[in-house]
Design an enzyme around this catalytic site. Sequence first.
Site, PDB file in Angstrom:
ATOM      1  N   PRO A  71       0.793  -1.225   0.000  1.00  0.00           N
ATOM      2  CG  PRO A  71      -0.099  -1.088   2.135  1.00  0.00           C
ATOM      3  CD  PRO A  71       0.536  -2.047   1.185  1.00  0.00           C
ATOM      4  CG  ASN A  72      -0.258   4.309   1.255  1.00  0.00           C
ATOM      5  OD1 ASN A  72      -1.221   4.836   0.716  1.00  0.00           O
ATOM      6  ND2 ASN A  72      -0.338   3.770   2.462  1.00  0.00           N
ATOM      7  NE  ARG A 132       3.958   6.693   1.683  1.00  0.00           N
ATOM      8  CZ  ARG A 132       4.231   5.468   2.090  1.00  0.00           C
ATOM      9  NH1 ARG A 132       4.822   4.611   1.270  1.00  0.00           N
ATOM     10  NH2 ARG A 132       3.900   5.076   3.292  1.00  0.00           N
ATOM     11  CE1 TYR A 187       8.870   5.088   2.935  1.00  0.00           C
ATOM     12  CE2 TYR A 187       7.366   6.979   2.953  1.00  0.00           C
ATOM     13  CZ  TYR A 187       7.787   5.780   3.486  1.00  0.00           C
ATOM     14  OH  TYR A 187       7.147   5.248   4.573  1.00  0.00           O
ATOM     15  CG  ASN A 224       8.386  -1.799   0.436  1.00  0.00           C
ATOM     16  OD1 ASN A 224       7.789  -1.850   1.505  1.00  0.00           O
ATOM     17  ND2 ASN A 224       8.995  -0.696   0.012  1.00  0.00           N
ATOM     18  CB  ALA A 273       1.347   0.341   6.482  1.00  0.00           C
ATOM     19  CD  GLU A 305      10.709  -7.331   6.497  1.00  0.00           C
ATOM     20  OE1 GLU A 305      11.100  -8.383   7.064  1.00  0.00           O
ATOM     21  OE2 GLU A 305      10.220  -6.370   7.106  1.00  0.00           O
ATOM     22  CG  HIS A 336      11.013  -2.135   5.152  1.00  0.00           C
ATOM     23  ND1 HIS A 336       9.649  -2.117   4.929  1.00  0.00           N
ATOM     24  CD2 HIS A 336      11.272  -3.279   5.817  1.00  0.00           C
ATOM     25  CE1 HIS A 336       9.122  -3.196   5.461  1.00  0.00           C
ATOM     26  NE2 HIS A 336      10.075  -3.927   6.005  1.00  0.00           N
ATOM     27  NE  ARG A 388       9.792   6.477   8.609  1.00  0.00           N
ATOM     28  CZ  ARG A 388       8.860   6.201   7.688  1.00  0.00           C
ATOM     29  NH1 ARG A 388       9.044   5.176   6.850  1.00  0.00           N
ATOM     30  NH2 ARG A 388       7.780   6.953   7.582  1.00  0.00           N
TER      31      ARG A 388
HETATM   32  C1  DQA Z   1       8.159   1.145   3.971  1.00  0.00           C
HETATM   33  C2  DQA Z   1       8.179   1.415   5.485  1.00  0.00           C
HETATM   34  C3  DQA Z   1       6.809   1.194   6.078  1.00  0.00           C
HETATM   35  O1  DQA Z   1       6.851   1.444   7.484  1.00  0.00           O
HETATM   36  C4  DQA Z   1       5.811   2.137   5.453  1.00  0.00           C
HETATM   37  O2  DQA Z   1       4.511   1.886   5.962  1.00  0.00           O
HETATM   38  C5  DQA Z   1       5.808   2.078   3.968  1.00  0.00           C
HETATM   39  C6  DQA Z   1       7.096   1.973   3.269  1.00  0.00           C
HETATM   40  C7  DQA Z   1       9.517   1.498   3.311  1.00  0.00           C
HETATM   41  O3  DQA Z   1       9.711   1.085   2.174  1.00  0.00           O
HETATM   42  O4  DQA Z   1      10.342   2.190   3.906  1.00  0.00           O
HETATM   43  O5  DQA Z   1       4.776   2.196   3.324  1.00  0.00           O
HETATM   44  O6  DQA Z   1       7.928  -0.233   3.758  1.00  0.00           O
END
Ligand code: DQA
Length: 147
Positions: free
Chosen positions: A10-11, A18, A23, A79, A82, A103, A105, A112
Amino acid sequence: MKTALVLNGPNLNLLGMREPAVYGAQTLADVESLCREACGAHGLALDFRQSNHEGVLVDWIHEAGQGHAAGTLAGVVLNAGAYTHTSIALHDAIKGTGVPVIELHISNVHAREAFRHHSYISPVARGVIVGLGVAGYALAIRALADL
Ligand code: DQA
């Protein structure tokens, strides 16, 4: 040639707009190009996807499990956004299929908010790449190629 499946949660479709301080300025399309180049360098085909829906990501992990069992898929770069911090369903899907997952990020989640410090993915991941920006995707693809 085996495939690397890169799944974005998501997102991540908002990358580039964003929170650029967290990011970076690169878009998801830029990340896809970077992944395609990394796959080319490591003899893998790329399947690159994004969804804002947890169940869709679960379905894609199941599909990946079948591909891995059939010998056509090297593994998954995930990735989960959240959902990393909330999704027992994704944990169970990875565990249940046995598909190798790296995994990933973009940001350093450990530097954070406290709610980002726990991951349901890490205990079932083959490895974790955190906080190296979008360049981490290329490192994760290399790791899949080396598995
Ligand atoms: C994320 C870190 C997560 O905490 C966050 O909710 C994201 C992006 C990252 O790529 O740093 O959406 O996975």
